[in-house]
Design a protein around this motif. Sequence first.
Motif, PDB file in Angstrom:
ATOM      1  N   LEU A  34      42.364  51.266  33.978  1.00 59.68           N
ATOM      2  CA  LEU A  34      42.041  50.580  32.736  1.00 59.68           C
ATOM      3  C   LEU A  34      41.282  51.487  31.773  1.00 59.68           C
ATOM      4  N   HIS A  35      40.366  52.268  32.307  1.00 64.47           N
ATOM      5  CA  HIS A  35      39.510  53.088  31.447  1.00 64.47           C
ATOM      6  C   HIS A  35      40.234  54.295  30.867  1.00 64.47           C
ATOM      7  N   CYS A  36      41.165  54.851  31.606  1.00 65.51           N
ATOM      8  CA  CYS A  36      41.743  56.138  31.197  1.00 65.51           C
ATOM      9  C   CYS A  36      43.251  56.141  31.043  1.00 65.51           C
ATOM     10  N   CYS A  37      43.935  55.262  31.693  1.00 61.88           N
ATOM     11  CA  CYS A  37      45.369  55.492  31.880  1.00 61.88           C
ATOM     12  C   CYS A  37      46.263  54.379  31.380  1.00 61.88           C
ATOM     13  N   ALA A  38      45.712  53.216  31.098  1.00 56.64           N
ATOM     14  CA  ALA A  38      46.584  52.074  30.871  1.00 56.64           C
ATOM     15  C   ALA A  38      47.369  52.185  29.585  1.00 56.64           C
ATOM     16  N   GLN A  39      46.738  52.625  28.510  1.00 53.63           N
ATOM     17  CA  GLN A  39      47.419  52.724  27.234  1.00 53.63           C
ATOM     18  C   GLN A  39      46.603  53.652  26.360  1.00 53.63           C
ATOM     19  N   THR A  40      46.834  53.620  25.060  1.00 54.31           N
ATOM     20  CA  THR A  40      46.166  54.576  24.193  1.00 54.31           C
ATOM     21  C   THR A  40      44.701  54.241  23.971  1.00 54.31           C
ATOM     22  N   TYR A  41      44.245  53.092  24.418  1.00 57.75           N
ATOM     23  CA  TYR A  41      42.859  52.706  24.287  1.00 57.75           C
ATOM     24  C   TYR A  41      42.201  52.638  25.662  1.00 57.75           C
ATOM     25  N   THR A  42      40.882  52.686  25.658  1.00 60.12           N
ATOM     26  CA  THR A  42      40.133  52.333  26.851  1.00 60.12           C
ATOM     27  C   THR A  42      40.071  50.811  26.949  1.00 60.12           C
ATOM     28  N   ILE A  43      40.395  50.277  28.111  1.00 59.58           N
ATOM     29  CA  ILE A  43      40.276  48.843  28.343  1.00 59.58           C
ATOM     30  C   ILE A  43      39.022  48.606  29.177  1.00 59.58           C
ATOM     31  N   ILE A  44      38.121  47.789  28.665  1.00 60.33           N
ATOM     32  CA  ILE A  44      36.883  47.453  29.366  1.00 60.33           C
ATOM     33  C   ILE A  44      37.048  46.059  29.954  1.00 60.33           C
ATOM     34  N   HIS A  45      36.967  45.948  31.268  1.00 63.73           N
ATOM     35  CA  HIS A  45      37.210  44.657  31.912  1.00 63.73           C
ATOM     36  C   HIS A  45      36.117  43.663  31.562  1.00 63.73           C
ATOM     37  N   SER A  46      34.883  44.080  31.668  1.00 66.39           N
ATOM     38  CA  SER A  46      33.666  43.345  31.279  1.00 66.39           C
ATOM     39  C   SER A  46      33.345  42.130  32.146  1.00 66.39           C
ATOM     40  N   ASP A  47      34.067  41.913  33.231  1.00 62.10           N
ATOM     41  CA  ASP A  47      33.714  40.834  34.151  1.00 62.10           C
ATOM     42  C   ASP A  47      34.072  41.226  35.581  1.00 62.10           C
ATOM     43  N   VAL A  48      33.646  42.418  35.972  1.00 62.89           N
ATOM     44  CA  VAL A  48      33.921  42.923  37.313  1.00 62.89           C
ATOM     45  C   VAL A  48      32.979  42.233  38.301  1.00 62.89           C
ATOM     46  N   LYS A  49      33.557  41.567  39.275  1.00 61.33           N
ATOM     47  CA  LYS A  49      32.766  40.909  40.309  1.00 61.33           C
ATOM     48  C   LYS A  49      33.664  40.629  41.506  1.00 61.33           C
ATOM     49  N   THR A  50      33.063  40.254  42.620  1.00 62.43           N
ATOM     50  CA  THR A  50      33.838  40.109  43.861  1.00 62.43           C
ATOM     51  C   THR A  50      34.822  38.948  43.794  1.00 62.43           C
ATOM     52  N   THR A  51      34.545  37.930  42.979  1.00 63.35           N
ATOM     53  CA  THR A  51      35.512  36.827  42.883  1.00 63.35           C
ATOM     54  C   THR A  51      36.711  37.199  42.020  1.00 63.35           C
ATOM     55  N   ASN A  52      36.613  38.284  41.286  1.00 67.55           N
ATOM     56  CA  ASN A  52      37.747  38.760  40.483  1.00 67.55           C
ATOM     57  C   ASN A  52      38.466  39.923  41.155  1.00 67.55           C
ATOM     58  N   ILE A  53      38.171  40.161  42.412  1.00 73.93           N
ATOM     59  CA  ILE A  53      38.912  41.129  43.223  1.00 73.93           C
ATOM     60  C   ILE A  53      39.663  40.324  44.280  1.00 73.93           C
ATOM     61  N   LEU A  54      40.976  40.229  44.106  1.00 76.26           N
ATOM     62  CA  LEU A  54      41.800  39.407  44.986  1.00 76.26           C
ATOM     63  C   LEU A  54      42.481  40.281  46.038  1.00 76.26           C
ATOM     64  N   LEU A  55      42.858  39.637  47.146  1.00 76.94           N
ATOM     65  CA  LEU A  55      43.445  40.354  48.283  1.00 76.94           C
ATOM     66  C   LEU A  55      44.798  39.748  48.623  1.00 76.94           C
ATOM     67  N   ASP A  56      45.812  40.607  48.709  1.00 76.94           N
ATOM     68  CA  ASP A  56      47.121  40.075  49.080  1.00 76.94           C
ATOM     69  C   ASP A  56      47.256  40.032  50.596  1.00 76.94           C
ATOM     70  N   GLU A  57      48.434  39.710  51.046  1.00 76.74           N
ATOM     71  CA  GLU A  57      48.654  39.522  52.485  1.00 76.74           C
ATOM     72  C   GLU A  57      48.384  40.789  53.274  1.00 76.74           C
ATOM     73  N   GLU A  58      48.591  41.944  52.643  1.00 79.33           N
ATOM     74  CA  GLU A  58      48.384  43.236  53.318  1.00 79.33           C
ATOM     75  C   GLU A  58      46.984  43.795  53.074  1.00 79.33           C
ATOM     76  N   TRP A  59      46.094  42.981  52.563  1.00 77.52           N
ATOM     77  CA  TRP A  59      44.706  43.371  52.270  1.00 77.52           C
ATOM     78  C   TRP A  59      44.599  44.384  51.122  1.00 77.52           C
ATOM     79  N   VAL A  60      45.619  44.478  50.298  1.00 74.64           N
ATOM     80  CA  VAL A  60      45.532  45.342  49.113  1.00 74.64           C
ATOM     81  C   VAL A  60      44.756  44.591  48.033  1.00 74.64           C
ATOM     82  N   ALA A  61      43.724  45.249  47.500  1.00 76.51           N
ATOM     83  CA  ALA A  61      42.872  44.612  46.501  1.00 76.51           C
ATOM     84  C   ALA A  61      43.497  44.727  45.114  1.00 76.51           C
TER      85      ALA A  61
END
Length: 820
Positions: A634-661
């Motif tokens: 998000l900060h460096c690679c997503a597009q021509t701008y920096t994207i700031i998430h601004s709500d990073v927390k453990t409830t916004n980190i989801l886990l799929d069936e293979e434990w990929v975050a």
Amino acid sequence: MRFSSITALKLFLLHLFTLFTNLQAYTPVNNFTINCGSTGTSYDGETTWTGDTASMFLSHQDSTVSANPTPPQSNSTLQLPYTTARISRSQFNYSFPVTPGSYFLRLFFYPASYPSFPSTQASFTVHCNHFTLFYGFSTDEDDTETIFREYVVNVDNGETLNLSFTPSQPNSHALINGIQVFSIPTDLYYTSPHHAGFKLVGTHTLYRVTSDTALHAQYRVKVGVQGISPPKDTGLFRNLVAGDEHYLIKEKNPNNNGEMNITLHHGSVAPKVLYRTERITKRSPKLTWNFPVDSGFYYLVRLHFCELDQNITNIGDRVFCVYIGSDLAEDHAEVLRWSNQLKGLAVQRNFVVLIPKNDTQEKVNLSLQLHPYLNSSNPCLNGLEIFKISDSNILAGPNAQNGIAFEERRNGMAVGKRRNVLSVEKRRNKHKISIAGMVFVLVSVSSVGFVFRWARSMFNPRSFSTNAHKLSTNAHQQSTDAEELPVNTLICLRFSLVEIKAATNNFDDASVVGVGGFGHVYRGFIRRIFIPVTLKLFKPGSNEIEVAIKRHKPGSKQGSEEFLNEIEMLSQLRHRNIVPLIGYCNSNKEMILVYNFMARGNLREHLYNSDKPPLPWKRRLQICIDAAHALHYLHCCAQTYTIIHSDVKTTNILLDEEWVAKVSDFGLSRIGPTGDSKSNVCTTPVKGSFGYIDPEYYKRQHLTEKSDVYSFGVVLFEVLCARPPLIRTAEPREESLGNWVRYCHQNGTIAQILDPTLKGKIAPNCFRVFCQIGLSCLSEIGSQRPSMNDVVWMLKNALKLQESADITEAHSNSQNPLSS
């Protein structure tokens, strides 16, 4: 005769003017020349060097040593400053009190072995203020070549010029042999405030090289066989090497017209002797050079010309085209016209060129071609300079060069921010850039169109069809990272409310799997008939896809702004560690978002206040690495701008069936501005989750990418300690996790707040490194926090330390099966 007399008079007056104004050797305001690892002063015949032992410029000196290279040395004629070095296995810094302005920063390395410091253990990162100059300096065992690096940096009011050398791994060391800090004219390489900018090759756009960037000198070449040593420069002590034939494609020796008087308009641009030799083609009608460079950066290319040929007397005698890369940079190049028909007058032409990212080659060629016009004399060139321009405060390239191995810098789609674009033209990649007062560079015209169509549809739902809407991405953005999904999945669908109700059994409460700031989250199933096969979301043999459906709750603090933001962001982003948006529904005033369902829920559910079994340490580490990858993207690679998430927390980190975050919830995300600010600062009212909010953001309402870094630091200790970021009922000292961790670190008791289920299961080195990463993220000063790219690299290193300890322990247990 009259024309000749006027020309002679103009030349004479110009000589007088430049003699008394510009041609005096430049005298630097600040000049620091440090011979690292030595004492007193020493002289090498050209420069007086000052030792750094007991120097006010060097901090943490007690943790460093001064050393001489271990003999035998293949380079038996080492000169200053390569004869001594400053070395340490922990970070050390230099701080130079300088006046505001632009500076040459020159670094000298001799990566040989030193007593107790073998060359194979040299691995470190170098920062200058907020710029990363390079990552992971490392050498081969038999590498005994000296290495020189030159940079251009700017220092603002109230700042000092700070250098830090940080070992990459616990047993590695950092070293430096010499440092020069040398003030230069501000407009020597940066675009003057009164100048519109340099031409961006391949467009009709101007590009300003502003002082909030740093430059790395890649090539500074004088044509011919004899270079220009630093003492012969104009007071700036630049080294212009000879040997352009190393990069030249099949050409003979240059012409030497050394008897002609050379006139300079700007005495600091280059020394006169540079212009006494020119390259003119003899065999073929064109000149071609290839210069290997790192991909994924913008480059400043400065070409030096001076008409020396006595046979070139009239406009039109020598006309040529300049090509940089495969694009026309100058259509009607004519030195005599540029110099107002003054022979011997030096002129320069500046261009900026983007070298697109290429992951298949270590280096790509920046080519320069000069093509003559029909019936015109062959083209000429006297010299050139090529500078890499920093991107997102980073100058480190993805490749290895001259013994310096660089960590991969970006994982994403876009090449970099284009903050400095001033005017606009349709580019080769079909981008359209819209300018209205201030310059806003948008990623995709079609995605902009989507935003406006969606806004209208909020008032007129019929304006949307029920067909899928493909949101276009940058045409030049290709999947260059294994963690990205294929480009053909960049599709956002519009669902009808009937389809959503069918998927959730009419919003049955039994389908609710979570509640957030936006509203309830339902688990549902969507039939294949509603989703195009091209999305490839279905498992083999399945006729439906499991989805998470987030429905806006009336009265929620989040509303249409967050809804629009989520669609706008996620419809353009695809990364292995970002939750994919499948589609949306905005029928009957509903605001509904549809995502892939994450089978294992959010990270917090696996840490505390849950009956789920605790996660093993290595799985926690890998989850942190996955989330860090997403934030770096998000900060460096997503597009021509920096994207700031601004709500990073453990409830916004989801886990799929293979434990990929996968990072989720982009409702509060912001795009960094494109102004001339030194960092991506977005002034906005404070939003986010208490316990995770950056103190600088809270106090000043300045949201930056380092605000995400702070929040991620809280996440790291939440993972380590298995406790909430904020406990209102706790003692004041323990209420905030971030404050509590810093307090325990200062008192050496941080191990006591470790999750009890992890005690005895974390390797000591891994624990130490992990805590250092988290504490650096929690720095009160945003500029002192690492980038997310650095965090990714350090977390991977922590995981390697844990795996290595596990292997050692397993081997020990296999040798002594009864020991346990």
